[in-house]
Design a protein around this motif. Structure first.
Motif, PDB file in Angstrom:
ATOM      1  N   PRO A  15       0.794  -1.244   0.000  1.00 20.66           N
ATOM      2  CA  PRO A  15       0.000   0.000   0.000  1.00 20.66           C
ATOM      3  C   PRO A  15       0.822   1.290   0.000  1.00 20.66           C
ATOM      4  O   PRO A  15       0.249   2.372   0.101  1.00 20.66           O
ATOM      5  N   VAL A  18       0.040   4.756  -2.021  1.00 18.58           N
ATOM      6  CA  VAL A  18      -1.097   5.549  -1.548  1.00 18.58           C
ATOM      7  C   VAL A  18      -0.787   6.156  -0.170  1.00 18.58           C
ATOM      8  O   VAL A  18      -1.103   7.317   0.088  1.00 18.58           O
ATOM      9  N   VAL A  19      -0.119   5.394   0.687  1.00 17.38           N
ATOM     10  CA  VAL A  19       0.226   5.905   2.021  1.00 17.38           C
ATOM     11  C   VAL A  19       1.109   7.155   1.897  1.00 17.38           C
ATOM     12  O   VAL A  19       0.849   8.191   2.514  1.00 17.38           O
ATOM     13  N   LYS A  22      -0.822  10.134   0.363  1.00 20.35           N
ATOM     14  CA  LYS A  22      -1.708  10.755   1.343  1.00 20.35           C
ATOM     15  C   LYS A  22      -0.923  11.707   2.244  1.00 20.35           C
ATOM     16  O   LYS A  22      -1.320  12.839   2.493  1.00 20.35           O
ATOM     17  N   TRP A  50      -8.881   6.323  -4.303  1.00 20.12           N
ATOM     18  CA  TRP A  50      -8.566   7.001  -3.049  1.00 20.12           C
ATOM     19  C   TRP A  50      -8.854   8.499  -3.156  1.00 20.12           C
ATOM     20  O   TRP A  50      -9.475   9.090  -2.258  1.00 20.12           O
TER      21      TRP A  50
END
Lengths: 75, 376
Positions: A15, A18-19, A22, A50
């Motif tokens: 992940p 995306v982490v 963000k 997302w």
């Protein structure tokens, strides 16, 4: 396209793209643009999904030699 | 401590026990394809909604005895979420080893029945994708029908039972998955059968699967009779094994019938499909046990995890066999069909030998359900 910040997430797999994205977006002001580079094919559907739920906008995306680029505007 | 669950362990729970699944892929992937089962409850919360904390997931998790399995595409995101749940105090939380990719490749094997002069027939269920492979064995010899790409499992099974795989038979040119038939035949020096009408563009040599040319397995000569039954493809050929089993390929399923459009010729093939289902199969014994090449819904699996039904029962119950009016039938099999299987054109090309994707590319091509039936 002019970005306010560039995030190089190449080589990272789900992940993490995306982490990291963000986290990077959290540091921007609304309306500013993040340019993301990733090599994870899962990001192709996950980044737009997302962004949608988080209230941001993918304004452009492209692929260049296995590197996917996204320009995301903070909502 | 967060624990890992293999696809095999998950399959056991899906078929025989209970399981609660938290699927953390994005909504679209979840809607398109997920783990299902009679005693499976699943919810979807994408992992990217859980980066800052799992509180809003906690309230949706069951507070009973069921194990909780977190699932994602490959593994890492489910592990990431499972660890957070574990830290938040959730008991018995697992992540799926290898994710949906591993789930798609797991094969569950079950014995279907015995053959009259010794020998037996087994079904290999690729539960994650709904593909069914068969192995007919007698006196140390085996024929494998509609082999999936994961041929290692089939080889291992044959080895443990002391069987020499002699024949690999495909009932038609598959559009939803990459056949393992040719690969395994080449490796073992076995014979690869394919219906000639589906093989007009193939780049390799093969043995034509033709009606009238029976195939015999083992010394007791278990007879496999090919029966030309076009409709899903122009070459589609069913197999009658030991006068007991009808391997119907993608023509007839337990809950539906095959779609005629995956080679782009729906209009041309509707008539063939109609004739095969409403005339040809009707002349066969209603006692034959139908063994299809796919299932679409988990409800098609019985309590022992088998997918099969008597032909006579299907003529009484299967919605695809109850349409008297030819125009209504034509409409049913050509309009409002489910989406096509993922990468189906590339998969057909691969099965013809025209494309040679890498292992990873093959995996990607096969993502998702089989979607070979007219009903979703």
């Amino acid at each position: 396209m002019n970005a306010d910040k560039v995030l190089d997430a190449r080589g990272l797999s789900c992940p993490m793209p995306v982490v990291r994205t963000k986290k990077a977006i959290d540091e921007l002001k609304p309306g500013q643009i993040l340019e993301l580079h990733t090599t994870d094919s899962g990001a192709l559907s996950d980044i737009p999904a997302w962004a949608k739920t988080a209230g941001h906008r993918v304004i452009e995306q492209s692929e260049d030699n296995g590197v996917y680029k996204f320009w995301i505007q903070k909502g | 401590m967060v624990k890992m669950m293999t696809a095999e362990e998950a399959a056991k729970k899906v078929i025989h026990e209970e399981l609660f699944i938290l699927d953390v892929r994005n909504e679209e992937d979840y809607r398109n394809w997920k783990i299902e089962g009679k005693n499976v409850e699943s919810i979807n919360i994408p992992y990217f909604d859980l980066i800052d904390g799992v509180e809003h997931a906690l309230e949706k998790l069951p507070k009973d005895e069921r194990d909780i399995l977190v699932v994602c595409a490959k593994e890492a995101s489910s592990k990431f979420v499972a660890e957070q749940l574990d830290e938040a105090g959730v008991d018995e939380v697992y992540y799926l080893q290898g994710g949906m990719r591993a789930w798609s490749e797991y094969l569950y094997s079950v014995k279907i029945g015995d053959l009259k002069n010794g020998g037996s027939i087994y079904q290999f269920n690729r539960i994650g994708k709904g593909c069914l492979t068969y192995l007919v064995e007698s006196n140390g010899e085996a024929a494998i029908i509609d082999a999936v790409r994961m041929t290692e499992t089939l080889e291992q099974f044959a080895k443990e039972k002391g069987l020499a795989i002699k024949y690999l038979i495909d009932t038609h040119l598959h559009a939803d998955h990459i056949s393992g038939g040719r690969k395994l035949a080449e490796k073992l020096g076995a014979t690869y059968y394919l219906p000639p009408k589906d093989a007009t563009e193939v780049t390799f040599s093969y043995q034509p699967l033709e009606e009238g040319e029976d195939i015999f397995v083992g010394n007791t000569r278990i007879r496999i009779q090919p029966l030309y039954s076009p409709g899903h493809t122009i070459g589609s050929t069913s197999l009658i094994v030991d006068d007991q089993y009808l391997l119907s390929g993608d023509i007839l399923f337990v809950d539906s019938i095959g779609r005629p459009d995956l080679a782009g010729k729906a209009e041309d093939w509707v008539g063939d499909l109609r004739r095969t289902l409403y005339q040809l199969y009707k002349q066969l014994s209603p006692e034959l046990l139908v063994l299809p090449a796919h299932f679409g819904k988990i409800s098609e699996m019985d309590d022992q995890g088998r997918v099969c039904a008597k032909l006579g029962d299907l003529y009484a119950k299967n919605a695809g066999l109850q349409v008297e009016d030819e125009q209504v039938f034509r409409k049913m099999v050509t309009q409002n069909l489910p989406p096509q299987p993922n990468a189906y054109q590339e998969i057909r090309q691969t099965n013809m030998g025209k494309l040679t994707p890498t292992e990873d590319e093959q995996r990607e091509m096969e993502i998702g359900p089989n979607r070979c039936a007219v009903h979703d």
